[in-house]
Design a protein around this motif. Structure first.
Motif, PDB file in Angstrom:
ATOM      1  N   GLU A 153       0.836  -1.215   0.000  1.00  0.00           N
ATOM      2  CA  GLU A 153       0.000   0.000   0.000  1.00  0.00           C
ATOM      3  C   GLU A 153       0.863   1.253   0.000  1.00  0.00           C
ATOM      4  OE1 GLU A 153      -3.313   2.070   2.871  1.00  0.00           O
ATOM      5  OE2 GLU A 153      -3.164  -0.114   2.866  1.00  0.00           O
ATOM      6  N   GLU A 154       1.925   1.268   0.808  1.00  0.00           N
ATOM      7  CA  GLU A 154       2.830   2.412   0.834  1.00  0.00           C
ATOM      8  C   GLU A 154       3.503   2.600  -0.525  1.00  0.00           C
ATOM      9  OE1 GLU A 154       5.575   1.762   4.021  1.00  0.00           O
ATOM     10  OE2 GLU A 154       4.058   2.108   5.576  1.00  0.00           O
ATOM     11  N   GLU A 155       3.920   1.484  -1.129  1.00  0.00           N
ATOM     12  CA  GLU A 155       4.544   1.568  -2.446  1.00  0.00           C
ATOM     13  C   GLU A 155       3.564   2.100  -3.488  1.00  0.00           C
ATOM     14  OE1 GLU A 155       6.099  -2.252  -3.436  1.00  0.00           O
ATOM     15  OE2 GLU A 155       7.694  -2.156  -1.929  1.00  0.00           O
ATOM     16  N   SER A 156       2.312   1.643  -3.423  1.00  0.00           N
ATOM     17  CA  SER A 156       1.321   2.144  -4.389  1.00  0.00           C
ATOM     18  C   SER A 156       1.052   3.631  -4.165  1.00  0.00           C
ATOM     19  CB  SER A 156       0.024   1.332  -4.308  1.00  0.00           C
ATOM     20  OG  SER A 156      -0.607   1.530  -3.061  1.00  0.00           O
ATOM     21  N   GLN A 157       1.030   4.076  -2.904  1.00  0.00           N
ATOM     22  CA  GLN A 157       0.852   5.501  -2.626  1.00  0.00           C
ATOM     23  C   GLN A 157       2.045   6.304  -3.147  1.00  0.00           C
ATOM     24  OE1 GLN A 157       0.193   5.783   1.589  1.00  0.00           O
ATOM     25  NE2 GLN A 157      -1.980   5.232   1.436  1.00  0.00           N
ATOM     26  N   GLN A 158       3.243   5.774  -2.924  1.00  0.00           N
ATOM     27  CA  GLN A 158       4.438   6.457  -3.437  1.00  0.00           C
ATOM     28  C   GLN A 158       4.415   6.502  -4.958  1.00  0.00           C
ATOM     29  OE1 GLN A 158       7.734   4.303  -1.775  1.00  0.00           O
ATOM     30  NE2 GLN A 158       7.957   5.713  -0.021  1.00  0.00           N
ATOM     31  N   GLN A 159       3.981   5.399  -5.557  1.00  0.00           N
ATOM     32  CA  GLN A 159       3.898   5.339  -7.013  1.00  0.00           C
ATOM     33  C   GLN A 159       2.893   6.370  -7.516  1.00  0.00           C
ATOM     34  OE1 GLN A 159       6.100   3.491  -8.292  1.00  0.00           O
ATOM     35  NE2 GLN A 159       5.580   3.557 -10.444  1.00  0.00           N
ATOM     36  N   ALA A 160       1.737   6.496  -6.805  1.00  0.00           N
ATOM     37  CA  ALA A 160       0.719   7.468  -7.200  1.00  0.00           C
ATOM     38  C   ALA A 160       1.264   8.890  -7.075  1.00  0.00           C
ATOM     39  CB  ALA A 160      -0.529   7.302  -6.343  1.00  0.00           C
ATOM     40  N   VAL A 161       2.010   9.165  -6.000  1.00  0.00           N
ATOM     41  CA  VAL A 161       2.600  10.487  -5.810  1.00  0.00           C
ATOM     42  C   VAL A 161       3.607  10.779  -6.921  1.00  0.00           C
ATOM     43  CG1 VAL A 161       4.141  11.828  -4.312  1.00  0.00           C
ATOM     44  CG2 VAL A 161       2.211  10.591  -3.321  1.00  0.00           C
ATOM     45  N   ARG A 220       3.029  13.887 -13.970  1.00  0.00           N
ATOM     46  CA  ARG A 220       1.977  14.568 -14.736  1.00  0.00           C
ATOM     47  C   ARG A 220       2.061  16.078 -14.563  1.00  0.00           C
ATOM     48  NH1 ARG A 220      -3.078  10.818 -12.962  1.00  0.00           N
ATOM     49  NH2 ARG A 220      -2.534   8.964 -14.151  1.00  0.00           N
ATOM     50  N   ASP A 221       2.315  16.499 -13.318  1.00  0.00           N
ATOM     51  CA  ASP A 221       2.446  17.934 -13.059  1.00  0.00           C
ATOM     52  C   ASP A 221       3.609  18.529 -13.852  1.00  0.00           C
ATOM     53  OD1 ASP A 221       0.305  17.797 -11.348  1.00  0.00           O
ATOM     54  OD2 ASP A 221       1.517  17.829  -9.496  1.00  0.00           O
ATOM     55  N   ARG A 222       4.734  17.797 -13.893  1.00  0.00           N
ATOM     56  CA  ARG A 222       5.877  18.272 -14.659  1.00  0.00           C
ATOM     57  C   ARG A 222       5.531  18.379 -16.139  1.00  0.00           C
ATOM     58  NH1 ARG A 222       9.215  14.143 -13.414  1.00  0.00           N
ATOM     59  NH2 ARG A 222       8.988  14.046 -11.197  1.00  0.00           N
ATOM     60  N   GLU A 223       4.853  17.351 -16.660  1.00  0.00           N
ATOM     61  CA  GLU A 223       4.464  17.384 -18.076  1.00  0.00           C
ATOM     62  C   GLU A 223       3.536  18.557 -18.358  1.00  0.00           C
ATOM     63  OE1 GLU A 223       2.734  13.679 -19.166  1.00  0.00           O
ATOM     64  OE2 GLU A 223       4.623  12.577 -19.066  1.00  0.00           O
ATOM     65  N   LEU A 224       2.575  18.779 -17.459  1.00  0.00           N
ATOM     66  CA  LEU A 224       1.641  19.896 -17.633  1.00  0.00           C
ATOM     67  C   LEU A 224       2.378  21.232 -17.586  1.00  0.00           C
ATOM     68  CD1 LEU A 224      -1.287  20.835 -17.931  1.00  0.00           C
ATOM     69  CD2 LEU A 224      -1.438  20.810 -15.438  1.00  0.00           C
TER      70      LEU A 224
END
Length: 187
Positions: free
Chosen positions: A35-43, A49-53
């Motif tokens: 779960e922590e890894e998935s949260q880190q992956q989501a972050v 995405r923010d960088r691309e935007l």
């Protein structure tokens, strides 16, 4: 012997229970780590995405700046070229039939820069037309521009002067002021 066997059976059950408990703890810990890894992956994905935007926005701003630079060059060109560019630009968005509310809503909600610019131009065009109409139909005499009839405003002025006279008499100061006020009411 039987006691020894029961004791061994109890020890075996304890070991199995301990193993099950340890295995459940290990599984819980693995689930938390996943779960922590998935949260880190989501972050990390959100940051990407923010960088691309941000890069796309910077590129579009750079394009806008280059468009503005081209517009500066267009100012140096002849009026015929500018007229054809303006005609091509205005045909893209025909906003002359749009209602004012539609223009306002589009300006407040749209993200399309070209549409916003077209809405702005249409709004200013309509504003110029309104001011031209207003100045053309403006009456020459400022006294006749009142909304209320002249008799109503004269009655209000006379009534206020009359109340001033009564108030001054009430105060007992009936000297020259009353004569002055009486002259302004009568004449």
């Amino acid at each position: 012997m039987e006691a020894k066997r029961k004791q061994e059976e109890e020890e075996r059950k304890k070991r199995e229970d301990d193993e099950k408990r340890i295995q459940a703890e290990v599984e819980e810990q693995l689930a938390r780590q996943r779960e922590e890894e998935s949260q880190q992956q989501a972050v990390l994905e959100q940051e990407r995405r923010d960088r691309e935007l941000a890069l796309r926005i910077a590129q579009s701003e750079a394009e806008l700046i280059s468009d503005e630079a081209q517009a500066d060059l267009a100012l140096r060109r002849g009026p015929a070229v500018q007229a054809t560019k303006a005609a091509a630009g205005t045909k893209k968005h025909d906003l002359s039939k749009w209602k004012y509310a539609e223009l306002r809503d589009t300006i407040n909600t749209s993200c399309d820069i070209e549409l916003l610019a077209a809405c702005r131009e249409e709004f200013h065009r309509r504003l110029k037309v309104y001011h031209a109409w207003k100045s053309k139909n403006k009456k020459r005499n400022t006294e006749t521009e009142q909304r209320a009839p002249k008799s109503v405003t004269d009655y209000g002025k006379n009534k206020s002067v009359l109340w001033n006279v009564l108030y001054i008499r009430h105060l007992g100061e009936v000297s020259n002021i009353n004569f002055f006020l009486y002259r302004t009411v009568v004449h």
